[in-house]
Design a protein around this motif. Structure first.
Motif, PDB file in Angstrom:
ATOM      1  N   TYR A 158      21.760  -7.707  -8.085  1.00 30.03           N
ATOM      2  CA  TYR A 158      21.446  -7.052  -9.353  1.00 30.03           C
ATOM      3  C   TYR A 158      20.989  -5.614  -9.150  1.00 30.03           C
ATOM      4  CZ  TYR A 158      22.053 -11.188 -12.063  1.00 30.03           C
ATOM      5  OH  TYR A 158      22.615 -12.248 -12.680  1.00 30.03           O
ATOM      6  N   ILE A 196      24.131  -3.542  -8.824  1.00 30.24           N
ATOM      7  CA  ILE A 196      24.926  -3.435 -10.053  1.00 30.24           C
ATOM      8  C   ILE A 196      24.207  -2.588 -11.086  1.00 30.24           C
ATOM      9  CG2 ILE A 196      25.983  -4.724 -11.911  1.00 30.24           C
ATOM     10  CD1 ILE A 196      26.357  -7.000 -10.171  1.00 30.24           C
ATOM     11  N   TRP A 233      25.327   1.011 -12.771  1.00 27.37           N
ATOM     12  CA  TRP A 233      25.569   1.185 -14.198  1.00 27.37           C
ATOM     13  C   TRP A 233      24.626   2.225 -14.798  1.00 27.37           C
ATOM     14  CZ3 TRP A 233      22.859   0.138 -18.781  1.00 27.37           C
ATOM     15  CH2 TRP A 233      23.652   0.208 -19.940  1.00 27.37           C
ATOM     16  N   PHE A 269      29.347   3.670 -10.327  1.00 26.67           N
ATOM     17  CA  PHE A 269      29.852   2.492 -11.024  1.00 26.67           C
ATOM     18  C   PHE A 269      30.894   1.761 -10.174  1.00 26.67           C
ATOM     19  CE2 PHE A 269      32.318   0.441 -14.476  1.00 26.67           C
ATOM     20  CZ  PHE A 269      31.301  -0.381 -14.899  1.00 26.67           C
ATOM     21  N   MET A 282      30.754  -2.128  -8.888  1.00 27.10           N
ATOM     22  CA  MET A 282      31.816  -3.118  -9.097  1.00 27.10           C
ATOM     23  C   MET A 282      32.239  -3.746  -7.777  1.00 27.10           C
ATOM     24  SD  MET A 282      32.693  -3.308 -12.284  1.00 27.10           S
ATOM     25  CE  MET A 282      30.996  -3.282 -12.713  1.00 27.10           C
ATOM     26  N   ALA A 298      29.550  -6.145  -6.542  1.00 24.62           N
ATOM     27  CA  ALA A 298      29.462  -7.408  -7.278  1.00 24.62           C
ATOM     28  C   ALA A 298      30.533  -8.367  -6.784  1.00 24.62           C
ATOM     29  CB  ALA A 298      29.622  -7.146  -8.770  1.00 24.62           C
ATOM     30  N   VAL A 303      29.507 -11.780  -4.352  1.00 28.31           N
ATOM     31  CA  VAL A 303      29.764 -13.115  -4.896  1.00 28.31           C
ATOM     32  C   VAL A 303      30.757 -13.862  -4.007  1.00 28.31           C
ATOM     33  CG1 VAL A 303      30.803 -14.323  -6.824  1.00 28.31           C
ATOM     34  CG2 VAL A 303      29.149 -12.565  -7.252  1.00 28.31           C
ATOM     35  N   ASN A 342      22.469  -3.141 -26.950  1.00 28.60           N
ATOM     36  CA  ASN A 342      23.283  -2.858 -25.771  1.00 28.60           C
ATOM     37  C   ASN A 342      23.640  -4.176 -25.081  1.00 28.60           C
ATOM     38  OD1 ASN A 342      24.243  -2.060 -23.286  1.00 28.60           O
ATOM     39  ND2 ASN A 342      22.935  -0.254 -23.249  1.00 28.60           N
ATOM     40  N   VAL A 349      24.644  -4.820 -22.136  1.00 29.11           N
ATOM     41  CA  VAL A 349      24.109  -4.919 -20.778  1.00 29.11           C
ATOM     42  C   VAL A 349      22.652  -5.369 -20.824  1.00 29.11           C
ATOM     43  CG1 VAL A 349      23.561  -3.621 -18.708  1.00 29.11           C
ATOM     44  CG2 VAL A 349      25.709  -3.251 -19.859  1.00 29.11           C
ATOM     45  N   TYR A 350      21.882  -4.827 -21.781  1.00 34.99           N
ATOM     46  CA  TYR A 350      20.499  -5.273 -21.948  1.00 34.99           C
ATOM     47  C   TYR A 350      20.466  -6.756 -22.263  1.00 34.99           C
ATOM     48  CZ  TYR A 350      18.328  -0.648 -22.019  1.00 34.99           C
ATOM     49  OH  TYR A 350      17.863   0.578 -21.683  1.00 34.99           O
ATOM     50  N   LEU A 403      20.922  -8.770 -19.208  1.00 37.50           N
ATOM     51  CA  LEU A 403      19.760  -8.735 -18.324  1.00 37.50           C
ATOM     52  C   LEU A 403      18.614  -9.568 -18.896  1.00 37.50           C
ATOM     53  CD1 LEU A 403      19.816  -5.047 -17.108  1.00 37.50           C
ATOM     54  CD2 LEU A 403      20.324  -7.086 -15.802  1.00 37.50           C
ATOM     55  N   MET A 455      25.874 -14.939 -13.989  1.00 36.70           N
ATOM     56  CA  MET A 455      25.463 -13.736 -14.708  1.00 36.70           C
ATOM     57  C   MET A 455      25.954 -12.465 -14.034  1.00 36.70           C
ATOM     58  SD  MET A 455      24.317 -14.716 -17.406  1.00 36.70           S
ATOM     59  CE  MET A 455      23.894 -13.125 -18.059  1.00 36.70           C
ATOM     60  N   VAL A 456      26.148 -12.517 -12.703  1.00 36.55           N
ATOM     61  CA  VAL A 456      26.700 -11.335 -12.024  1.00 36.55           C
ATOM     62  C   VAL A 456      28.092 -11.044 -12.568  1.00 36.55           C
ATOM     63  CG1 VAL A 456      27.489 -10.444  -9.822  1.00 36.55           C
ATOM     64  CG2 VAL A 456      25.362 -11.684  -9.934  1.00 36.55           C
ATOM     65  N   LEU A 457      28.896 -12.111 -12.718  1.00 38.58           N
ATOM     66  CA  LEU A 457      30.247 -11.914 -13.244  1.00 38.58           C
ATOM     67  C   LEU A 457      30.199 -11.488 -14.714  1.00 38.58           C
ATOM     68  CD1 LEU A 457      32.081 -14.817 -11.482  1.00 38.58           C
ATOM     69  CD2 LEU A 457      31.999 -12.423 -10.893  1.00 38.58           C
ATOM     70  N   LEU A 515      27.812  -9.685 -16.141  1.00 34.39           N
ATOM     71  CA  LEU A 515      27.463  -8.258 -16.128  1.00 34.39           C
ATOM     72  C   LEU A 515      28.676  -7.431 -15.750  1.00 34.39           C
ATOM     73  CD1 LEU A 515      24.027  -7.557 -14.459  1.00 34.39           C
ATOM     74  CD2 LEU A 515      24.806  -6.924 -16.700  1.00 34.39           C
ATOM     75  N   PHE A 516      29.383  -7.923 -14.738  1.00 28.38           N
ATOM     76  CA  PHE A 516      30.591  -7.261 -14.243  1.00 28.38           C
ATOM     77  C   PHE A 516      31.551  -6.977 -15.404  1.00 28.38           C
ATOM     78  CE2 PHE A 516      34.743  -7.256 -12.254  1.00 28.38           C
ATOM     79  CZ  PHE A 516      34.523  -6.662 -11.035  1.00 28.38           C
ATOM     80  N   MET A 555      29.831  -4.689 -18.395  1.00 31.05           N
ATOM     81  CA  MET A 555      29.710  -3.266 -18.085  1.00 31.05           C
ATOM     82  C   MET A 555      31.036  -2.540 -18.269  1.00 31.05           C
ATOM     83  SD  MET A 555      27.349  -3.178 -14.738  1.00 31.05           S
ATOM     84  CE  MET A 555      25.607  -3.440 -14.847  1.00 31.05           C
ATOM     85  N   MET A 556      32.127  -3.269 -18.096  1.00 31.56           N
ATOM     86  CA  MET A 556      33.428  -2.604 -18.192  1.00 31.56           C
ATOM     87  C   MET A 556      33.947  -2.595 -19.619  1.00 31.56           C
ATOM     88  SD  MET A 556      35.418  -3.046 -14.738  1.00 31.56           S
ATOM     89  CE  MET A 556      35.842  -4.723 -14.531  1.00 31.56           C
TER      90      MET A 556
END
Lengths: 359, 198
Positions: free
Chosen positions: A141, A144, A148, A156, A160, A163, A167, B26, B28-29, B32, B66-68, B70-71, B74-75
């Protein structure tokens, strides 16, 4: 002596509060006793890295600050402390500051369950290995969020990449650990070390041959290489890849915020090395039984082994060129994960036969 | 008493972060905050001595899912104004689902209130939550467990099969072929007499 301290506290504050105060203060003292040497070894690991790689490349390395360059890490630390922390104008301020902290906290907290010698562990919990896996998976985290929040293309891209990479390699790492759990029958790190002290070779006095590294050699390789990828160390450092994306997630950071990323990276490196030693190289057990080896305190054995494994991290950095990104993904998904799955089946079958060596 | 205090602190943090997940502008927020909610619920499970479940929650949901999330989040380029357009249109459906969930939870909690209120039994020394859970999963519930595993496997294969496509113009390398390449395959050394200076 500790009992008398407890008795004194209970006398002064009553049984409940005296016990609570004693527990709190003794835990705090233990935490400080782990963290201060850890911070120092991170500082001197940077120097050792520069020196070792310099010798491998027939250079001298840092030798100006202090005798033999020994004060170099201190000078670097002071310099970073006094640099200005620059907040980029369009960055997300709160997350920008939070990211390096989120990276450092799990790196430190994971040390709570590491046993340094028999009975010498801050929190002797049953699910110790799971706890470490969960915390190290949280480290991603930091990367990442940093990528961001910086609001920069390079940062960024680095986020990416990291991440996806972390994983992927976590899976191979987890499967390698499953094999270790199968043969030791416990998630507790102290028990895993104790299990390696038993076996035919250990009875003959050759302890080193009954450690996990020999029967689980492919898993050792998978674990060590995945550990390198998890900590984003060379040759898997495409996350910061300075030739393509400058420094990845760290590109906008300066001063102490930048230093926190480095602190976390080196701390994770020592953590992975420690876990490799505990899981595969018998922790604090001596190489072979002799009067001299028994006289060396267990913690020194552990530290010496950690030093060797950490040096192997540096060695591979000096030796291998950086992997291309698709090759990293191929190694993780198409080589390591099938290898670990097959080895789980092999060890599982082996344990059911009469030649099971892990009873 | 200390445990009760901890429970209320964690409960407050969960409620606050869960509320923030749906109110944060947001995305992303929001993701998180969801991480924070997972973390705190694992802390509550730790209070119940369910250390295996608690740590697995962090490992699976925080460490991987959650990592995925966020991934992806974010995009995304999300236009919030357009997302808010259908608010009144979807309100009846959303309210129905919300009411149903609240009613189910209430039935669950009040139906077994007396059972939950009894204090947990004292644990014998050497008790390992992980071991007990494993024993149950691989003995009493082994068929259900295996079935769940098969369903998951089918889901993985289906997901891969749905997204796997071969483009005609995509190029890939075969590493074993690359490793097999020898100098003689690529370079031909030609012996030539040197040119004389004129």
């Amino acid at each position: 002596m500790l009992e008398s301290l407890l008795a004194y506290a209970e006398l002064k504050l009553g049984p409940t509060w005296g016990w609570a105060t004693y527990e709190l203060l003794s835990s705090l003292a233990f935490i400080v006793a782990i963290l201060v040497p850890l911070m120092l070894s991170v500082a001197y690991l940077t120097l050792w890295e520069r020196k070792l790689i310099a010798w491998m490349q027939i250079r001298i390395g840092p030798n100006r600050v202090g005798p033999l360059g020994l004060l170099q890490p201190i000078a670097d630390g002071i310099k970073l402390l006094f640099k200005e922390v620059i907040l980029p104008a369009n960055a997300n301020k709160a997350l920008f500051i939070l990211a390096p902290i989120a990276m450092l906290i799990p790196a430190i907290a994971a040390w709570a369950v590491i046993p340094f010698a028999p009975e010498l562990v801050l929190a002797d919990i049953n699910a110790g290995l799971l706890y470490i896996l969960a915390l190290t998976s949280f480290g991603v985290y930091g990367v990442i969020v940093a990528g961001w929040a910086s609001n920069s293309k390079y940062a960024f891209l680095g986020a990416m990449r990291s991440a996806a990479q972390m994983v992927s390699y976590e899976l191979a790492m987890g499967f390698a650990l499953v094999v270790v759990l199968m043969v030791s029958g416990s998630l507790n790190l102290s028990d895993i070390v104790a299990a390696q002290g038993r076996g035919r070779f250990a009875d003959m006095g050759l302890g080193a041959l009954s450690w996990n590294w020999l029967p689980l050699l492919p898993m050792l390789i998978v674990y060590f290489v995945s550990g390198m990828a998890e900590t984003n160390r060379a040759p898997f450092d495409v996350v910061e890849g300075e030739s393509e994306i400058v420094a990845g997630h760290m590109v906008e950071y300066s001063g102490m915020t930048f230093a926190l990323f480095f602190l976390a990276e080196y701390m994770n490196m020592i953590l992975i090395a420690t876990l490799t030693v505990i899981l595969f190289f018998g922790g604090w057990l001596p190489l072979w039984d002799s009067a001299l080896n028994a006289a060396i305190p267990p913690i020194l054995w552990l530290l010496a082994k950690i030093f060797v494994v950490v040096s192997m991290f540096l060695w591979s950095r000096a030796t291998f060129p950086r992997y291309r990104y698709d090759q990293i993904m191929r190694l993780g998904w198409k080589v390591f994960i099938p290898l670990t799955l097959v080895w789980i089946a092999v060890i599982g079958a082996w344990m059911q036969t009469p030649w099971n060596i892990w009873k | 008493m200390f445990e009760a205090l901890l429970f209320y602190v964690f409960g407050f943090v969960i409620l606050a972060s869960a509320l923030c997940v749906i109110t944060a502008r947001n995305p992303v927020y929001a993701a998180l905050y969801l991480v924070l909610a997972f973390f705190t619920s694992s802390a509550i499970w730790l209070l119940l001595h369910a250390e295996f479940l608690a740590i697995t929650l962090v490992l699976v949901y925080v460490g991987a899912v959650m990592v995925l999330f966020l991934f992806v989040v974010m995009m995304l380029d999300i236009n919030l104004e357009r997302l808010r357009e259908g608010f009144w249109q979807y309100l009846p459906l959303g309210a129905t689902v919300g009411f149903l969930m609240a009613a189910e939870m209430a039935a669950m909690l009040y139906g077994r209130w007396s059972g939950l209120a009894t204090p947990p039994r004292a644990l014998p020394p050497g008790y390992s939550n992980t071991k007990e859970l494993g024993r149950l999963l691989y003995t009493d519930y082994v068929y259900a467990f295996e079935l769940a595993a098969v369903v998951l496997l089918v889901a993985i294969i289906a997901a891969i099969a749905l997204t796997l496509r071969r483009r005609k113009d995509s190029r890939s390398q075969d590493p074993s072929q690359q490793v097999k390449a020898r100098r003689a395959d690529r370079v031909r050394l030609v012996s030539m007499p040197s040119e004389n200076d004129r």
